[in-house]
Design a protein around this motif. Structure first.
Motif, short mmCIF file in Angstrom:
data_model
loop_
_atom_site.label_atom_id
_atom_site.label_comp_id
_atom_site.label_asym_id
_atom_site.label_seq_id
_atom_site.Cartn_x
_atom_site.Cartn_y
_atom_site.Cartn_z
N THR A 18 12.18 3.33 3.13
CA THR A 18 10.93 3.41 3.89
C THR A 18 9.83 2.63 3.20
O THR A 18 9.04 1.92 3.85
CB THR A 18 10.51 4.89 4.06
OG1 THR A 18 11.55 5.59 4.74
CG2 THR A 18 9.22 5.01 4.85
N THR A 19 9.78 2.69 1.89
CA THR A 19 8.75 1.99 1.13
C THR A 19 8.89 0.48 1.24
O THR A 19 7.89 -0.25 1.14
CB THR A 19 8.79 2.45 -0.34
OG1 THR A 19 8.68 3.88 -0.39
CG2 THR A 19 7.65 1.85 -1.15
N ILE A 20 10.11 0.00 1.49
CA ILE A 20 10.31 -1.45 1.66
C ILE A 20 9.38 -1.99 2.74
O ILE A 20 8.88 -3.11 2.63
CB ILE A 20 11.79 -1.76 1.98
CG1 ILE A 20 12.65 -1.55 0.75
CG2 ILE A 20 11.94 -3.20 2.50
CD1 ILE A 20 14.15 -1.63 1.02
N ARG A 21 9.11 -1.19 3.74
CA ARG A 21 8.24 -1.60 4.85
C ARG A 21 6.85 -2.03 4.36
O ARG A 21 6.19 -2.84 4.99
CB ARG A 21 8.13 -0.43 5.83
CG ARG A 21 7.38 -0.73 7.08
CD ARG A 21 7.42 0.49 7.99
NE ARG A 21 6.74 0.26 9.22
CZ ARG A 21 7.31 -0.06 10.36
NH1 ARG A 21 8.62 -0.16 10.42
NH2 ARG A 21 6.60 -0.25 11.44
N TYR A 22 6.40 -1.49 3.25
CA TYR A 22 5.05 -1.75 2.74
C TYR A 22 4.98 -2.87 1.70
O TYR A 22 3.92 -3.14 1.16
CB TYR A 22 4.46 -0.46 2.16
CG TYR A 22 4.38 0.62 3.20
CD1 TYR A 22 3.40 0.58 4.19
CD2 TYR A 22 5.31 1.66 3.23
CE1 TYR A 22 3.34 1.57 5.17
CE2 TYR A 22 5.25 2.64 4.20
CZ TYR A 22 4.27 2.59 5.17
OH TYR A 22 4.22 3.55 6.14
N PHE A 26 8.33 -8.14 -0.34
CA PHE A 26 8.29 -8.01 -1.80
C PHE A 26 7.22 -8.89 -2.43
O PHE A 26 7.36 -9.37 -3.55
CB PHE A 26 9.67 -8.27 -2.42
CG PHE A 26 10.69 -7.25 -1.99
CD1 PHE A 26 10.68 -5.98 -2.53
CD2 PHE A 26 11.64 -7.55 -1.04
CE1 PHE A 26 11.60 -5.03 -2.14
CE2 PHE A 26 12.57 -6.61 -0.63
CZ PHE A 26 12.55 -5.34 -1.18
N THR A 27 6.13 -9.08 -1.70
CA THR A 27 5.01 -9.86 -2.24
C THR A 27 3.89 -8.97 -2.76
O THR A 27 2.98 -9.47 -3.42
CB THR A 27 4.43 -10.81 -1.18
OG1 THR A 27 3.97 -10.04 -0.07
CG2 THR A 27 5.48 -11.81 -0.70
N ARG A 28 3.93 -7.68 -2.47
CA ARG A 28 2.90 -6.76 -2.95
C ARG A 28 3.46 -6.00 -4.15
O ARG A 28 4.52 -5.38 -4.07
CB ARG A 28 2.50 -5.79 -1.84
CG ARG A 28 1.84 -6.53 -0.67
CD ARG A 28 1.39 -5.63 0.44
NE ARG A 28 0.39 -4.70 -0.06
CZ ARG A 28 0.27 -3.45 0.38
NH1 ARG A 28 1.08 -2.98 1.32
NH2 ARG A 28 -0.66 -2.66 -0.11
N LEU A 29 2.76 -6.07 -5.26
CA LEU A 29 3.26 -5.58 -6.54
C LEU A 29 3.60 -4.10 -6.54
O LEU A 29 4.71 -3.70 -6.87
CB LEU A 29 2.25 -5.89 -7.66
CG LEU A 29 2.63 -5.33 -9.04
CD1 LEU A 29 3.91 -5.97 -9.54
CD2 LEU A 29 1.49 -5.53 -10.02
N TRP A 30 2.64 -3.23 -6.20
CA TRP A 30 2.86 -1.79 -6.37
C TRP A 30 3.89 -1.22 -5.41
O TRP A 30 4.75 -0.43 -5.85
CB TRP A 30 1.54 -1.03 -6.35
CG TRP A 30 0.70 -1.42 -7.53
CD1 TRP A 30 -0.50 -2.08 -7.51
CD2 TRP A 30 1.03 -1.26 -8.92
NE1 TRP A 30 -0.93 -2.32 -8.78
CE2 TRP A 30 -0.01 -1.82 -9.68
CE3 TRP A 30 2.11 -0.69 -9.59
CZ2 TRP A 30 -0.02 -1.83 -11.07
CZ3 TRP A 30 2.11 -0.70 -10.98
CH2 TRP A 30 1.06 -1.26 -11.70
N PRO A 31 3.89 -1.59 -4.14
CA PRO A 31 4.98 -1.10 -3.29
C PRO A 31 6.35 -1.61 -3.75
O PRO A 31 7.33 -0.87 -3.72
CB PRO A 31 4.63 -1.65 -1.90
CG PRO A 31 3.15 -1.83 -1.93
CD PRO A 31 2.84 -2.25 -3.34
N THR A 32 6.39 -2.87 -4.23
CA THR A 32 7.65 -3.41 -4.74
C THR A 32 8.10 -2.66 -5.97
O THR A 32 9.29 -2.31 -6.11
CB THR A 32 7.50 -4.92 -5.05
OG1 THR A 32 7.16 -5.60 -3.84
CG2 THR A 32 8.77 -5.50 -5.64
N ALA A 33 7.18 -2.37 -6.89
CA ALA A 33 7.52 -1.61 -8.09
C ALA A 33 8.02 -0.21 -7.72
O ALA A 33 8.99 0.29 -8.32
CB ALA A 33 6.30 -1.51 -9.02
N LEU A 34 7.40 0.40 -6.71
CA LEU A 34 7.83 1.73 -6.28
C LEU A 34 9.23 1.68 -5.67
O LEU A 34 10.07 2.53 -5.96
CB LEU A 34 6.83 2.31 -5.27
CG LEU A 34 7.12 3.72 -4.78
CD1 LEU A 34 7.19 4.71 -5.94
CD2 LEU A 34 6.06 4.14 -3.77
#
Length: 105
Positions: A18-22, A26-34
């Motif tokens: 689900t978090t992949i959607r945000y 994979f260009t946004r650091l914090w959602p990608t790290a999560l």
């Protein structure tokens, strides 16, 4: 204990998919790290589950539980379609997961 690990890993898989959607590809650091952190925890738990559950059963259950959960999340939170055929095949997947649990020693 293996089934508890497997259930938790499936729930966490739903969270990371689900978090992949945000991540915006994979260009946004914090959602990608999560996503990466949640995926690591999910992989760790499924690996722990394979200590007592056969690998094929654990992988199928993990992937199936993640798929079922993600479809439900998509329908509830992202307005994804709930059609007869989607629900029919989702029910077949759930029946298959229950069957795997029942036939695994």
């Amino acid at each position: 204990m293996g089934w508890i690990y497997l259930l938790l890993s499936g729930v966490i898989e739903c969270a990371f998919t689900t978090t992949i959607r945000y991540t915006d590809g994979f260009t946004r650091l914090w959602p990608t790290a999560l996503v990466l952190a949640l995926a690591a925890v999910s992989f760790f738990l499924v690996a722990k589950a394979t200590e007592t559950i056969p690998l094929g059963t654990a992988y199928a259950f993990w992937g199936g539980l993640g798929a079922v959960g993600t479809v439900i999340i998509g329908a509830l939170y992202f307005n994804e379609p709930v059609t007869f055929w989607r629900m029919f095949f989702l029910a077949l997947l759930i029946i298959s997961l229950v069957g795997l649990k029942l036939v695994t020693e």
